[in-house]
Design an enzyme around this catalytic site. Structure first.
Site, PDB file in Angstrom:
ATOM      1  N   ARG A   1       0.833  -1.203   0.000  1.00  0.00           N
ATOM      2  CA  ARG A   1       0.000   0.000   0.000  1.00  0.00           C
ATOM      3  C   ARG A   1       0.864   1.248   0.000  1.00  0.00           C
ATOM      4  O   ARG A   1       2.014   1.211   0.420  1.00  0.00           O
ATOM      5  CB  ARG A   1      -0.894   0.020   1.245  1.00  0.00           C
ATOM      6  CG  ARG A   1      -1.965  -1.042   1.267  1.00  0.00           C
ATOM      7  CD  ARG A   1      -2.723  -1.032   2.581  1.00  0.00           C
ATOM      8  NE  ARG A   1      -1.837  -1.332   3.696  1.00  0.00           N
ATOM      9  CZ  ARG A   1      -2.082  -0.996   4.952  1.00  0.00           C
ATOM     10  NH1 ARG A   1      -3.175  -0.341   5.260  1.00  0.00           N
ATOM     11  NH2 ARG A   1      -1.230  -1.313   5.909  1.00  0.00           N
TER      12      ARG A   1
ATOM     13  N   LYS B   1       2.585   7.019  13.702  1.00  0.00           N
ATOM     14  CA  LYS B   1       2.865   5.623  13.352  1.00  0.00           C
ATOM     15  C   LYS B   1       4.151   5.472  12.544  1.00  0.00           C
ATOM     16  O   LYS B   1       4.866   4.494  12.645  1.00  0.00           O
ATOM     17  CB  LYS B   1       1.676   5.061  12.557  1.00  0.00           C
ATOM     18  CG  LYS B   1       1.854   3.618  12.102  1.00  0.00           C
ATOM     19  CD  LYS B   1       0.594   3.136  11.390  1.00  0.00           C
ATOM     20  CE  LYS B   1       0.797   1.764  10.781  1.00  0.00           C
ATOM     21  NZ  LYS B   1       1.619   1.811   9.568  1.00  0.00           N
TER      22      LYS B   1
ATOM     23  N   ALA C   1      -6.858  -0.059   7.441  1.00  0.00           N
ATOM     24  CA  ALA C   1      -7.543  -1.325   7.727  1.00  0.00           C
ATOM     25  C   ALA C   1      -8.457  -1.247   8.936  1.00  0.00           C
ATOM     26  O   ALA C   1      -9.309  -2.108   9.119  1.00  0.00           O
ATOM     27  CB  ALA C   1      -6.516  -2.444   7.935  1.00  0.00           C
TER      28      ALA C   1
ATOM     29  N   PHE D   1      -2.643  -3.809   9.618  1.00  0.00           N
ATOM     30  CA  PHE D   1      -2.833  -4.192  11.018  1.00  0.00           C
ATOM     31  C   PHE D   1      -2.860  -5.715  11.175  1.00  0.00           C
ATOM     32  O   PHE D   1      -2.206  -6.436  10.417  1.00  0.00           O
ATOM     33  CB  PHE D   1      -4.073  -3.515  11.599  1.00  0.00           C
ATOM     34  CG  PHE D   1      -3.968  -2.015  11.649  1.00  0.00           C
ATOM     35  CD1 PHE D   1      -2.867  -1.396  12.243  1.00  0.00           C
ATOM     36  CD2 PHE D   1      -4.944  -1.201  11.091  1.00  0.00           C
ATOM     37  CE1 PHE D   1      -2.750  -0.009  12.282  1.00  0.00           C
ATOM     38  CE2 PHE D   1      -4.833   0.191  11.134  1.00  0.00           C
ATOM     39  CZ  PHE D   1      -3.737   0.780  11.727  1.00  0.00           C
TER      40      PHE D   1
ATOM     41  N   PHE E   1      14.151  -8.378  17.346  1.00  0.00           N
ATOM     42  CA  PHE E   1      14.625  -7.098  17.857  1.00  0.00           C
ATOM     43  C   PHE E   1      15.868  -7.322  18.714  1.00  0.00           C
ATOM     44  O   PHE E   1      16.087  -8.427  19.241  1.00  0.00           O
ATOM     45  CB  PHE E   1      13.535  -6.404  18.695  1.00  0.00           C
ATOM     46  CG  PHE E   1      12.557  -5.605  17.881  1.00  0.00           C
ATOM     47  CD1 PHE E   1      12.525  -4.229  17.960  1.00  0.00           C
ATOM     48  CD2 PHE E   1      11.656  -6.241  17.026  1.00  0.00           C
ATOM     49  CE1 PHE E   1      11.624  -3.487  17.196  1.00  0.00           C
ATOM     50  CE2 PHE E   1      10.762  -5.511  16.266  1.00  0.00           C
ATOM     51  CZ  PHE E   1      10.749  -4.129  16.354  1.00  0.00           C
TER      52      PHE E   1
ATOM     53  N   TRP F   1      15.419  -6.689   9.012  1.00  0.00           N
ATOM     54  CA  TRP F   1      15.713  -5.292   9.345  1.00  0.00           C
ATOM     55  C   TRP F   1      17.220  -5.071   9.334  1.00  0.00           C
ATOM     56  O   TRP F   1      17.715  -4.087   8.791  1.00  0.00           O
ATOM     57  CB  TRP F   1      15.130  -4.954  10.723  1.00  0.00           C
ATOM     58  CG  TRP F   1      15.152  -3.485  11.043  1.00  0.00           C
ATOM     59  CD1 TRP F   1      14.119  -2.593  10.898  1.00  0.00           C
ATOM     60  CD2 TRP F   1      16.253  -2.724  11.551  1.00  0.00           C
ATOM     61  NE1 TRP F   1      14.518  -1.332  11.277  1.00  0.00           N
ATOM     62  CE2 TRP F   1      15.830  -1.380  11.677  1.00  0.00           C
ATOM     63  CE3 TRP F   1      17.568  -3.045  11.908  1.00  0.00           C
ATOM     64  CZ2 TRP F   1      16.657  -0.368  12.144  1.00  0.00           C
ATOM     65  CZ3 TRP F   1      18.401  -2.033  12.365  1.00  0.00           C
ATOM     66  CH2 TRP F   1      17.940  -0.711  12.486  1.00  0.00           C
TER      67      TRP F   1
END
Length: 562
Positions: free
Chosen positions: A100, A111, A279, A307, A387, A415
């Site tokens: 998107r 966000k 969403a 989401f 993470f 990441w």
């Protein structure tokens, strides 16, 4: 792996990456210069002629990426989507990513953007997160042109007898602005129009965004626009864009916005970034034009839905998959140990500390989302988005739980490492696709009454016990049935933070009731929106919007954009 103070920011990584000319990216999936329209060196749109010519091509395999309920700790769904696409690219697969477009609301609010993160990003991230190719501006302009044309119709004699108290079409702006939720227009005397109450939605909640994302051609776009309900007349009958006769003008404003946008990842994997309905208040999926074009151009397509699986994935499978006549071959559910610990009761400020007990409690949330995907008859792979604060004990707890549940799981480090950090995930997904013997099925039959569809979603996807309709919603159920709208799918507008309609109920709440306060017909999009709880169609800005961190240097490069 998560970001800390000793590592580069997303924008630093993006600005240090060397992009290929978009012509080269296009050629890698069989597109010539005649098949694309350049928007500078690194962005292009695919022409209608090329999209039409692809129809005879065989479809590739479709992978849907979703997640657990998001928390303030972050999940990294877009990052995993991009990293998985890059990993498949590294495995030598012909792959296209379908995402998107970001909204300026969250980009300048709290966000962040929607271009991935770290070494798993789509580029040029500054352009994509800001004005990109102007698609959202075109949608905003079309939305507000319709509002202006309708108010002018009322001012010029109101031939359609539109009841000013029953207008449902709102104006739109792609910025979070709570002050515009409820306004009064037309003040200043007879020459300034007819006074009435009005309001703004954020552009990504506009029905025109949903229409653009669910249209399969320009002709289909025009037909869908004509069906949109703007309000009701004094006889309480619906008034549409077709009644106003302005669908042609709106289509003209959207003629370029409907073409999918081609960009690339840091590793030069092709990506179609197009359309961006939220969403929690819309259907949360990128455009059918982009997804179907990607399926015709590649052997594998990796896409995401907004989401958690209770929102984006449910809408992808019940709304978008029907409209596009497609089905995913596998679903990836993204989870982070940080978010699962929050679902298990931990505070965000304590997440850097190991807490296996909180993690085990939070696994209830992941389990519900896995069950939801199984309800659709689809195979699931869990991606642990790693993470820096994750401990070995926590990682082992999560992987062992998945193994006990017989759910394939991969530790994902895209990441930090880009596609290399997603190779295990890519191999597991391909394995699931090749061995899948399940049969995809929708959650509900379209012939069911609207209230029964809502109840099925509440019970099978959210795990709730019942639905309570307001007096207004009960009246609308009866009216919508009389208008012949009862066979449309339902788009639930609900908080993203909880399976319930109360944002503070994390984990896996039980025996709860979903409260439907209002129903909104979106006939152009082809669904009925059910507004639940306190969900807003125009969000507000936080106390310290991330816009305060943004700037630009003397060379025109963005600063502070994540």
């Amino acid at each position: 792996m998560g970001e800390n103070k000793s590592v580069k920011s997303d924008i630093q990584i993006a600005q240090e990456s060397k992009l290929k000319h978009i012509k080269e990216v296009a050629e890698s999936i069989g597109l010539t210069e005649d098949d694309i329209e350049y928007y500078g060196k690194y962005k292009a749109k695919i022409t209608y002629e090329k999209i039409h010519s692809l129809k005879e091509n065989r479809d590739g395999r479709l992978i849907l990426v979703t997640s657990i309920n998001p928390t303030a700790a972050g999940e990294g769904k877009s990052t995993v989507t991009v990293g998985l696409g890059d990993a498949m690219h590294q495995l030598g697969k012909k792959v296209v990513i379908a995402l998107r477009e970001p909204s300026l609301g969250p980009t300048m609010g709290m966000k962040g953007g929607a271009t991935g993160g770290g070494y798993a990003q789509v580029l040029p991230m500054e352009d994509i997160n800001l004005h990109f190719t102007g698609d959202l501006h075109a949608i905003t302009a079309a939305n507000n042109a319709l509002a202006a044309l309708m108010d002018n119709h009322i001012h010029q004699g109101n031939q359609l007898q539109i009841d000013q108290r029953r207008i449902v079409w709102k104006r739109a702006l792609d910025i979070n602005d709570r002050a515009l939720r409820q306004i009064v227009i037309g003040l200043g005397g007879p020459s300034q129009g007819v006074p009435r109450e009005d309001g703004f939605d954020i552009t990504v909640a506009s029905e025109i965004m949903a229409v653009l994302c669910l249209s399969t051609s320009l002709e289909d776009l025009k037909k869908r626009l004509a069906k949109m309900v703007v309000g009701y007349n004094t006889s309480k009958q619906p008034v549409t864009v077709g009644d106003l006769g302005v669908e042609g003008a709106l289509s003209l404003l959207l003629k370029d916005a409907l073409k999918p946008n081609l960009v690339q990842t840091i590793e030069h994997t092709p990506a179609l970034v197009h359309g961006g309905p939220f969403a929690n208040i819309a259907h949360g999926c990128n455009s059918i034009m982009a997804t179907k074009s990607a399926l015709k151009l590649a052997d594998y397509v990796v896409t995401e839905a907004g989401f958690g699986a209770d929102l984006g994935a449910e809408k992808f499978l019940n709304i978008k998959a029907r409209a596009a006549n497609i089905k995913p071959d596998a679903v990836v559910v993204v989870a982070t140990i940080r978010a699962l610990k929050m679902h298990g009761g931990m505070l965000k400020s304590d997440l850097q500390h190991e807490n296996v007990l909180a993690l085990e409690k939070g696994l209830e949330n992941l389990q519900k989302h896995i069950e939801t995907i199984y309800n659709f008859g689809l195979p699931v792979v869990v991606a642990i988005n790693r993470f820096i604060t994750d401990t070995d004990a926590e990682i082992n707890t999560l992987t062992n739980w998945c193994t006990e549940q017989k759910v394939p799981v991969a530790l994902t480090e895209v990441w930090e490492k880009g596609g290399k950090g997603g190779l295990q995930l890519a191999e597991l997904v391909i394995e699931q696709i090749e061995s899948n013997k399940q049969t995809f099925e929708y959650l509900y039959d379209l012939n069911l009454p609207i209230e029964e569809k809502i109840k099925k979603i509440v019970q099978k996807v959210y795990g709730g016990s019942d639905v309570e309709f307001s007096t207004k919603a009960m009246k609308q159920l009866k009216e919508f049935q009389e208008f012949g709208w009862g066979q449309l799918p339902v788009c639930m507008a609900k908080t993203q933070y909880s399976l319930s309609d109360e944002p503070t109920k994390l984990g896996r709440p039980k025996n709860f009731t979903i409260h439907v306060r209002e129903l909104v017909p979106k006939l152009g999009a082809g669904f009925i929106v059910a507004l639940t709880g306190d969900v807003m169609t125009m969000p507000g800005l936080p106390k310290k919007p991330v816009a305060y961190q943004m700037n630009i240097d003397e060379k025109g490069r963005a600063i502070g954009l994540f």
